[in-house]
Design a protein around this motif. Sequence first.
Motif, PDB file in Angstrom:
ATOM      1  N   UNK A  11       0.817  -1.208   0.000  1.00 19.49           N
ATOM      2  CA  UNK A  11       0.000   0.000   0.000  1.00 19.49           C
ATOM      3  C   UNK A  11       0.852   1.260   0.000  1.00 19.49           C
ATOM      4  N   UNK A  12       1.900   1.249   0.813  1.00 13.24           N
ATOM      5  CA  UNK A  12       2.789   2.407   0.870  1.00 13.24           C
ATOM      6  C   UNK A  12       3.512   2.601  -0.461  1.00 13.24           C
ATOM      7  N   UNK A  13       3.922   1.493  -1.076  1.00 14.72           N
ATOM      8  CA  UNK A  13       4.595   1.577  -2.369  1.00 14.72           C
ATOM      9  C   UNK A  13       3.647   2.135  -3.432  1.00 14.72           C
ATOM     10  N   UNK A  14       2.422   1.640  -3.473  1.00 13.02           N
ATOM     11  CA  UNK A  14       1.449   2.127  -4.457  1.00 13.02           C
ATOM     12  C   UNK A  14       1.110   3.597  -4.232  1.00 13.02           C
ATOM     13  N   UNK A  15       0.992   3.977  -2.972  1.00 12.64           N
ATOM     14  CA  UNK A  15       0.733   5.384  -2.652  1.00 12.64           C
ATOM     15  C   UNK A  15       1.887   6.245  -3.155  1.00 12.64           C
ATOM     16  N   UNK A  16       3.103   5.763  -2.957  1.00 12.16           N
ATOM     17  CA  UNK A  16       4.279   6.491  -3.431  1.00 12.16           C
ATOM     18  C   UNK A  16       4.320   6.612  -4.944  1.00 12.16           C
ATOM     19  N   UNK A  17       3.955   5.524  -5.621  1.00 13.51           N
ATOM     20  CA  UNK A  17       3.926   5.568  -7.084  1.00 13.51           C
ATOM     21  C   UNK A  17       2.897   6.581  -7.575  1.00 13.51           C
ATOM     22  N   UNK A  18       1.739   6.614  -6.921  1.00 16.19           N
ATOM     23  CA  UNK A  18       0.690   7.562  -7.315  1.00 16.19           C
ATOM     24  C   UNK A  18       1.147   8.998  -7.087  1.00 16.19           C
ATOM     25  N   UNK A  19       1.787   9.247  -5.938  1.00 15.03           N
ATOM     26  CA  UNK A  19       2.283  10.596  -5.651  1.00 15.03           C
ATOM     27  C   UNK A  19       3.342  11.010  -6.660  1.00 15.03           C
ATOM     28  N   UNK A  20       4.236  10.097  -6.959  1.00 15.32           N
ATOM     29  CA  UNK A  20       5.299  10.411  -7.908  1.00 15.32           C
ATOM     30  C   UNK A  20       4.701  10.741  -9.280  1.00 15.32           C
ATOM     31  N   UNK A  21       3.759   9.917  -9.730  1.00 12.83           N
ATOM     32  CA  UNK A  21       3.122  10.157 -11.030  1.00 12.83           C
ATOM     33  C   UNK A  21       2.377  11.487 -11.037  1.00 12.83           C
ATOM     34  N   UNK A  22       1.641  11.762  -9.960  1.00  9.26           N
ATOM     35  CA  UNK A  22       0.901  13.027  -9.870  1.00  9.26           C
ATOM     36  C   UNK A  22       1.870  14.206  -9.880  1.00  9.26           C
ATOM     37  N   UNK A  23       2.986  14.056  -9.204  1.00  3.66           N
ATOM     38  CA  UNK A  23       3.996  15.118  -9.187  1.00  3.66           C
ATOM     39  C   UNK A  23       4.574  15.377 -10.560  1.00  3.66           C
ATOM     40  N   UNK A  24       4.804  14.295 -11.317  1.00  5.91           N
ATOM     41  CA  UNK A  24       5.342  14.460 -12.665  1.00  5.91           C
ATOM     42  C   UNK A  24       4.322  15.146 -13.578  1.00  5.91           C
ATOM     43  N   UNK A  25       3.067  14.716 -13.486  1.00  8.47           N
ATOM     44  CA  UNK A  25       2.023  15.273 -14.353  1.00  8.47           C
ATOM     45  C   UNK A  25       1.790  16.755 -14.059  1.00  8.47           C
ATOM     46  N   UNK A  26       1.813  17.107 -12.779  1.00 13.40           N
ATOM     47  CA  UNK A  26       1.543  18.496 -12.385  1.00 13.40           C
ATOM     48  C   UNK A  26       2.807  19.346 -12.279  1.00 13.40           C
ATOM     49  N   UNK A  27       3.949  18.724 -12.593  1.00 10.95           N
ATOM     50  CA  UNK A  27       5.242  19.400 -12.499  1.00 10.95           C
ATOM     51  C   UNK A  27       5.494  19.906 -11.074  1.00 10.95           C
ATOM     52  N   UNK A  30       8.097  18.648  -5.373  1.00  8.92           N
ATOM     53  CA  UNK A  30       7.975  18.241  -3.985  1.00  8.92           C
ATOM     54  C   UNK A  30       7.130  16.976  -3.858  1.00  8.92           C
ATOM     55  N   UNK A  31       5.999  16.921  -4.559  1.00  2.54           N
ATOM     56  CA  UNK A  31       5.127  15.753  -4.519  1.00  2.54           C
ATOM     57  C   UNK A  31       5.805  14.547  -5.152  1.00  2.54           C
ATOM     58  N   UNK A  32       6.523  14.785  -6.225  1.00  2.00           N
ATOM     59  CA  UNK A  32       7.261  13.706  -6.884  1.00  2.00           C
ATOM     60  C   UNK A  32       8.316  13.120  -5.945  1.00  2.00           C
ATOM     61  N   UNK A  33       9.049  13.976  -5.265  1.00  2.00           N
ATOM     62  CA  UNK A  33      10.076  13.518  -4.321  1.00  2.00           C
ATOM     63  C   UNK A  33       9.444  12.783  -3.136  1.00  2.00           C
ATOM     64  N   UNK A  34       8.299  13.271  -2.678  1.00  2.00           N
ATOM     65  CA  UNK A  34       7.612  12.608  -1.571  1.00  2.00           C
ATOM     66  C   UNK A  34       7.197  11.195  -1.978  1.00  2.00           C
ATOM     67  N   UNK A  35       6.725  11.057  -3.198  1.00  2.00           N
ATOM     68  CA  UNK A  35       6.361   9.733  -3.705  1.00  2.00           C
ATOM     69  C   UNK A  35       7.559   8.804  -3.784  1.00  2.00           C
ATOM     70  N   UNK A  36       8.670   9.330  -4.218  1.00  3.25           N
ATOM     71  CA  UNK A  36       9.897   8.527  -4.280  1.00  3.25           C
ATOM     72  C   UNK A  36      10.328   8.091  -2.885  1.00  3.25           C
ATOM     73  N   UNK A  37      10.199   8.989  -1.908  1.00  5.09           N
ATOM     74  CA  UNK A  37      10.556   8.640  -0.519  1.00  5.09           C
ATOM     75  C   UNK A  37       9.626   7.557   0.024  1.00  5.09           C
TER      76      UNK A  37
END
Length: 64
Positions: A11-27, A30-37
């Motif tokens: 669940x944590x991994x999937x949440x991170x993937x979603x955050x990272x993707x959302x960060x990339x799409x919205x440029x 910070x959100x992208x890095x949070x997803x990676x973490x």
Amino acid sequence: MGIEDKAKNTGEDLKGQAKEAAGKVTDNERLEAEGERDQASADLKQRGEQLKDAGKDVKDAFDR
């Protein structure tokens, strides 16, 4: 590794993937890095659980 731990880590991994993707799409870097973490954290937890399981296997082998 218990099923609950696996589910939490997944669940944590999937949440991170979603955050990272959302960060990339919205440029949003910070959100992208949070997803990676989040993904890295889930990976470390999973590896820790695997080490605990391996330690139990070794202990069981010596107890025989």
